[in-house]
Design an enzyme around this catalytic site. Structure first.
Site, PDB file in Angstrom:
ATOM      1  N   PRO A 177      -1.664  -4.451   2.748  1.00  0.00           N
ATOM      2  CA  PRO A 177      -0.220  -4.674   2.770  1.00  0.00           C
ATOM      3  C   PRO A 177       0.111  -6.155   2.595  1.00  0.00           C
ATOM      4  CG  PRO A 177      -1.004  -3.686   4.837  1.00  0.00           C
ATOM      5  CD  PRO A 177      -2.203  -4.042   4.030  1.00  0.00           C
ATOM      6  N   GLU A 178       1.088  -6.445   1.773  1.00  0.00           N
ATOM      7  CA  GLU A 178       1.589  -7.808   1.625  1.00  0.00           C
ATOM      8  C   GLU A 178       2.969  -7.886   2.277  1.00  0.00           C
ATOM      9  OE1 GLU A 178       1.124  -9.614  -2.261  1.00  0.00           O
ATOM     10  OE2 GLU A 178      -0.489  -8.244  -2.790  1.00  0.00           O
TER      11      GLU A 178
ATOM     12  N   HIS B 129      -8.716   7.505  14.746  1.00  0.00           N
ATOM     13  CA  HIS B 129      -8.762   6.045  14.635  1.00  0.00           C
ATOM     14  C   HIS B 129      -7.571   5.367  15.311  1.00  0.00           C
ATOM     15  CE1 HIS B 129     -11.913   6.956  11.771  1.00  0.00           C
ATOM     16  NE2 HIS B 129     -11.041   7.586  11.003  1.00  0.00           N
TER      17      HIS B 129
ATOM     18  N   ARG C 267     -10.393   1.386   9.227  1.00  0.00           N
ATOM     19  CA  ARG C 267     -11.411   0.373   8.942  1.00  0.00           C
ATOM     20  C   ARG C 267     -11.518  -0.694  10.024  1.00  0.00           C
ATOM     21  NH1 ARG C 267     -13.305  -0.676   3.481  1.00  0.00           N
ATOM     22  NH2 ARG C 267     -12.842   1.117   2.176  1.00  0.00           N
TER      23      ARG C 267
END
Ligand code: ZN
Length: 293
Positions: free
Chosen positions: A15-16, A110, A129
């Site tokens: 994400p930016e 997660h 992750r």
């Protein structure tokens, strides 16, 4: 070369600024005014294999009311109580997601940090992750990651400051814009888009672009605004706070379009790899010579 396609996939996941802004705008009205009663953690380490400091999180948030959810660079900031200074910082890493769900709903796989809200909902941070990060700050501005951050291009940076920073750089403009200490929140996708809009070659030396700072800043803002208006660029896995995918991918001008026609001049969009990262540009609209004037 395995690394180049892998890094391109990484861009798609990362994400930016527009994606984080979209999430902040989604969460703010939902969380504002809600009291945090409890914090739960999975116990698994997150970014750089560091454990989450649950004790610090609990002492920062327990019994306090969420005043606002904001964005700075690529960080989400949850401000608490009456003091703007105290709060929680969240970085989504590559696959981090923040969702508000009823306490009784099953937690996604997660899920690593959960804030229990008065009234029965939970704010849940899930991250497959585990490259993301959740940290208490008191004050928030003293958190090292935020203190090191350059000006935000939407709210803080102006053309004079950008020109001054360009003048002191020895880097190519692409590297300059990716450096979070120079400008906060840009990544590979929006840098490519902004340089195309400004007609600047990605390898042009930053210090030669001082006279074009205003033009460059406007191009950066236009690229980011387009991404925000379309609720982020989803090329693969990103979803916003409501679990909806953004739709900026189809509006991209150069990023991910190697071999396709430039939307402005019709020339073929090129792709090259710099330091393991894909660079997309139009050699006609972004000539190396014009950028060096
Ligand atoms: Zn072109």
């Amino acid at each position: 070369m395995r690394s180049a396609p892998f890094r391109t996939i990484v861009d798609h996941l990362m994400p930016e600024l527009p994606e984080v802004e979209t999430i902040a705008r989604g969460l703010d009205p939902v969380l504002r005014g809600r009291r945090v009663d409890a914090v739960w953690g999975s116990g698994l380490p997150l970014h750089l294999n560091r454990p989450v400091d649950l004790r610090a999180l609990r002492s920062a948030v327990a019994g306090r009311t969420i005043a606002a959810v904001r964005r700075r660079g690529k960080y989400l900031l949850m401000e608490l109580g009456s003091s703007e200074d105290q709060g929680v910082l969240v970085h989504l890493g590559m696959t981090g997601r923040l969702r508000v769900q009823p306490a009784g709903a099953p937690r996604a796989p997660h899920t690593h940090v959960v804030f229990g809200l008065a009234g029965g909902d939970e704010l849940r941070f899930a991250d497959a992750r585990r490259f993301g990060w959740v940290q208490a700050g008191a004050p928030l501005g003293a958190v090292a990651a935020l203190a090191a951050l350059g000006p935000d291009p939407l709210t803080e940076l102006d053309a004079a400051a950008l020109a001054a920073a360009l003048a002191t750089s020895r880097a190519p403009i692409k590297s300059f814009l990716l450096d979070q200490r120079r400008v906060a929140g840009l990544g590979n996708i929006y840098v490519a888009e902004a340089l195309f809009r400004a007609g600047i070659h990605p390898a042009a030396p930053a210090r030669r672009l001082v006279a074009r700072a205003q033009e460059l800043l406007e191009a950066i803002r236009a690229s980011l605004a387009g991404g925000i208006a379309r609720r982020g660029t989803t090329l693969r896995d990103y979803v916003d706070a409501d679990g909806q995918k953004g739709d900026n991918a189809s509006a991209l001008l150069v990023y991910g379009r190697a071999g396709e026609a430039c939307r402005r001049c019709g020339a073929v969009i090129r792709r090259r790899v710099d330091a393991g990262r894909a660079t997309f540009f139009c050699a006609t609209c972004q000539p190396a010579r014009r950028s060096r004037r």
